[in-house]
Design an enzyme around this catalytic site. Structure first.
Site, PDB file in Angstrom:
ATOM      1  N   SER A 194      -1.350 -12.257  10.606  1.00 44.41           N
ATOM      2  CA  SER A 194      -1.884 -13.533  10.128  1.00 44.41           C
ATOM      3  C   SER A 194      -2.601 -14.289  11.238  1.00 44.41           C
ATOM      4  CB  SER A 194      -0.766 -14.409   9.584  1.00 44.41           C
ATOM      5  OG  SER A 194      -0.094 -13.734   8.552  1.00 44.41           O
TER       6      SER A 194
HETATM    7  N1  SAH Z   1       3.512 -12.206   8.707  1.00 44.57           N
HETATM    8  C1  SAH Z   1       2.712 -11.061   9.048  1.00 44.57           C
HETATM    9  C2  SAH Z   1       1.523 -10.930   8.120  1.00 44.57           C
HETATM   10  C3  SAH Z   1       1.627  -9.709   7.291  1.00 44.57           C
HETATM   11  S1  SAH Z   1       0.408  -9.456   6.080  1.00 44.57           S
HETATM   12  C4  SAH Z   1       2.236 -11.127  10.471  1.00 44.57           C
HETATM   13  O1  SAH Z   1       2.379 -12.165  11.081  1.00 44.57           O
HETATM   14  O2  SAH Z   1       1.754 -10.135  10.957  1.00 44.57           O
HETATM   15  C5  SAH Z   1       1.421  -9.323   4.647  1.00 44.57           C
HETATM   16  C6  SAH Z   1       2.404  -8.218   4.654  1.00 44.57           C
HETATM   17  O3  SAH Z   1       3.098  -8.311   3.402  1.00 44.57           O
HETATM   18  C7  SAH Z   1       1.814  -6.829   4.708  1.00 44.57           C
HETATM   19  O4  SAH Z   1       2.326  -6.161   5.786  1.00 44.57           O
HETATM   20  C8  SAH Z   1       2.245  -6.194   3.374  1.00 44.57           C
HETATM   21  O5  SAH Z   1       2.551  -4.820   3.492  1.00 44.57           O
HETATM   22  C9  SAH Z   1       3.478  -7.001   3.031  1.00 44.57           C
HETATM   23  N2  SAH Z   1       3.875  -6.996   1.619  1.00 44.57           N
HETATM   24  C10 SAH Z   1       3.100  -7.004   0.512  1.00 44.57           C
HETATM   25  N3  SAH Z   1       3.872  -7.001  -0.596  1.00 44.57           N
HETATM   26  C11 SAH Z   1       5.160  -6.986  -0.176  1.00 44.57           C
HETATM   27  C12 SAH Z   1       6.425  -6.975  -0.834  1.00 44.57           C
HETATM   28  N4  SAH Z   1       6.517  -6.972  -2.171  1.00 44.57           N
HETATM   29  N5  SAH Z   1       7.525  -6.988  -0.092  1.00 44.57           N
HETATM   30  C13 SAH Z   1       7.458  -7.003   1.264  1.00 44.57           C
HETATM   31  N6  SAH Z   1       6.305  -6.980   1.939  1.00 44.57           N
HETATM   32  C14 SAH Z   1       5.163  -6.993   1.232  1.00 44.57           C
END
Ligand code: SAH
Length: 667
Positions: A64
């Site tokens: 993010s």
């Molecule tokens: N907070 C993270 C941002 C990740 S992007 C950071 O700081 O890097 C969002 C993430 O949500 C992705 O890795 C994706 O695989 C995950 N995601 C999507 N649907 C999901 C679900 N149902 N349960 C858990 N993770 C999920």
């Protein structure tokens, strides 16, 4: 390791993009300072770690944008010591930020490889209070519920019930939701009681999809498209980022490349050029630059301003090198004088006169006024005209218009007097005079079509103004609508007068030229010239709004008060102006007409505040006095932004007195 001073970059980023964009929570700012973002990135992206941008990580996912992490963390309203659940571990960066503040962080990731990698990095960095689970997070993590706070880093169609159920009473859930999987609204859901939840909107955002039992069924829209989310990053999709990606920046008004704008304007017959105040130099100068291009490159035939007809007629007389005698009074002498009697306008008027001097009289660009505040100069103008060509009718006109004479000093008292004081209204007189004049069309117009137009417009103005002052007493809506109808009617007459090929440029405040249907005006039953033009001309009208964040403006504190140079306060949060300011960039054009800018329109379509400074500016009560709700991309076809602006330069008194007789503004 490779010579990059990460901590210095981190400090700089936090100062300009995190604190600088309004994150105030000390706990959040300290946490941002404590976490090395580079540790969560692949080696080849380390150098970008402190750009305030999302970046690709494995599996087509993203880390993010720091600002978004800070915004979401702040929205959780943590005080320290809480139990927090995060859905979407991704790189683990946001989990580390949360772990700086909370007691325990439980984080769930759907993609096994990401969950493993994040757990390893967090452990290497020494975080003992973060627990990573590989699972579908839309179901939450029952074992450690209830939570003080839950944050979801991926966008689903709605708020998962399982997550709501795992909140403590008083707990906060921050999550992006939206029916369109490309855009979401960041919302905060607070659990008020066992069964009651309260939802607030925080911002427009765009995240990767939340995929799972209570989210989207598949990772992509179309299973056959490989990784469409690669490169689509949460941060790029928030409105200020979309603005930054869609705008056309320019260095100066003189050097701005207007080719793309001229192409967008295409064959439009009417171009409406707004302004966000009546006293900002940049708005006038940019409007003039665009007008010059429209005249020279696209053959526009006249300019019509939010100024009174007889006053503009004096300018018209000068710029078109008219041979009949000019009126002898001072143009634009009444409050607010600086609106037209300023150097910016004079430069344009001089340019137009010169330009017109180089073409034959039939191709000279005219300058007209749309407004109706000149009851008595209009009467004077008609009488002068009639004295000249039909002295008998001049007698009749003197008698009829004499009905209004008692109110000359203050026409606003006319409405009140006719309603309450038993004074007769002059409606019949002014309407009869107009119809008499129209009936003489043939004989008068043969004499001189231009002067006849002038007389008819003055007679129409008097009829509108008589009504305007009469109904003003009832309140503002009816008189506002009457005034804008009058301005629109004048524009129509002018287009008719100048012929079927003629094209018009209008200079008026944003509040007149932006489509009222896209603002809170419509809820009050008000409409404006921009709306009437849209209904009449459809896509053959192109309307451009202007905006600014801060600087100075020429305005009064009260009606009829003296002009002051006032400081413009920086734009309020929740406003379009704030978005444009946050997008960065000193000056830019922002094309808003669909379909090319669908992303931008989507991102800006939530109603926001917009600022309107008129001839009066009251910074002390700015929100109530100057902000209204609008949907910018529906209001305008284009928005032109100057982050910092300066007041117009009004004529000095000495200059007024020393002007030569021929000077268009008069003595
Ligand atoms: N907070 C993270 C941002 C990740 S992007 C950071 O700081 O890097 C969002 C993430 O949500 C992705 O890795 C994706 O695989 C995950 N995601 C999507 N649907 C999901 C679900 N149902 N349960 C858990 N993770 C999920």
């Amino acid at each position: 390791m490779n010579g990059i001073d990460f901590s210095q970059r981190r400090d700089a980023m936090i100062e300009s993009h995190i604190a600088g964009r309004g994150i105030r929570s000390q706990l959040v700012l300290e946490a941002m300072h404590a976490v090395p973002r580079e540790a969560f990135l692949p080696q080849d992206l380390h150098e970008f770690a402190y750009q305030d941008a999302p970046l690709p990580i494995a599996e087509g996912q993203t880390i993010s944008q720091p600002y978004i992490v800070a915004l979401m963390t702040e929205a959780l309203a943590l005080k320290g010591g809480e139990t927090v659940l995060e859905i979407g571990t991704g790189s683990g960066y946001a989990a580390a930020i949360l772990a700086q503040i909370a007691k325990e962080v439980y984080t769930v990731e759907r993609i096994g490889q990401l969950a493993e990698k994040a757990a390893a990095v967090l452990s290497d960095l020494g975080y003992r209070n973060v627990h990573v689970l590989h699972a579908d997070g839309t179901r939450g993590w029952e074992d450690h519920a209830p939570y003080d706070a839950i944050v979801v880093a991926a966008g689903g169609p709605e708020v998962p019930e399982s997550l709501k159920a795992q909140l403590k009473i008083g707990g906060r859930l921050v999550i992006p939701v939206g029916a369109d999987r490309r855009f979401q609204e960041l919302v905060r859901v607070t659990r008020i009681s066992e069964l009651r939840y309260e939802t607030e909107d925080i911002a427009d955002v765009r995240f990767v999809p939340l995929v799972g039992a209570e989210g989207w069924a598949t990772p992509t829209d179309d299973a056959t498209t490989a990784k469409p989310h690669k490169g689509i990053t949460a941060a790029r999709q928030i409105p200020e980022k979309i603005i930054a990606a869609s705008r056309e920046e320019f260095d100066s008004i003189a050097s701005a490349d207007l080719e793309p704008l001229l192409r967008r304007i295409g064959d439009a017959r009417v171009v409406l050029l707004g302004e966000a105040s009546h006293g900002t130099s940049e708005f006038y100068r940019m409007r003039e630059r665009i007008s010059r291009e429209l005249i020279e490159r696209k053959g526009f035939s006249f300019i019509a301003i939010e100024g009174d007809w007889p006053d503009a007629a004096r300018i018209d007389h000068y710029v078109r090198h008219a041979t009949y005698p000019a009126s002898e009074w001072t143009a634009f002498a009444r409050f607010p004088t600086w609106m037209w009697r300023n150097r910016e306008v004079r430069d344009f008027v001089d340019w137009l006169r010169k330009r017109n001097g180089q073409v034959e009289s039939g191709r000279r660009v005219a300058f007209h006024g749309l407004d109706l505040y000149s009851l008595f100069t209009s009467i004077e103008s008609i009488l002068t005209y009639l004295d000249d060509i039909d002295p008998q009718t001049a007698q009749v006109a003197r008698q009829r218009y004499g009905c209004l004479t008692p109110w000359q000093a203050d026409p606003a008292t006319y409405g009140h007097a006719t309603l309450t004081g038993g004074y007769q209204t002059c409606e019949h007189e002014v309407v009869s005079m107009l119809s008499d004049l129209l009936q003489k069309h043939r004989s008068y117009a043969e004499h001189d079509g231009e002067r006849f137009l002038d007389a008819v417009q003055n007679a129409k103005l008097i009829a509108s103004a008589e009504q305007y002052y009469r109904i003003m007493y009832y309140g503002s809506r009816a008189s506002w609508n009457l005034r804008d109808s009058h301005m629109f009617g004048t524009l129509q007459n002018l287009l008719q007068f100048h012929g079927p090929e003629s094209k018009a440029i209008v200079w008026a405040h944003n509040s007149h030229v932006g489509d009222s249907a896209a603002t809170e005006m419509s809820a009050r039953g008000e409409y404006n010239i921009g709306h009437l033009c849209r209904e009449e001309f459809g896509n053959a009208v192109y309307s451009i709004g202007f905006g600014t964040n801060s600087g100075t403006v020429a305005a009064a504190s009260d009606w009829d008060g003296p002009m002051e140079i006032k400081t413009v306060r920086p734009a309020l949060s929740q406003s379009y102006e704030r978005l444009c300011h946050d997008a960065g960039g000193a000056r830019f054009q922002l094309p808003l007409r669909a379909p090319k800018t669908a992303d931008l329109i989507g991102a800006l379509s939530k109603p926001r505040l917009e600022r309107a400074i008129g001839v009066i500016y009251r910074p002390e009560t700015e929100l109530q006095s100057h902000y209204f709700q609008a949907v910018l991309p529906h209001q305008f076809d284009e928005y032109i932004w100057f982050d910092k602006t300066e007041a117009v330069s009004p004529f000095a008194t000495g200059e007024l007195e020393g002007l030569p007789d021929t000077y268009p503004f008069g003595l």
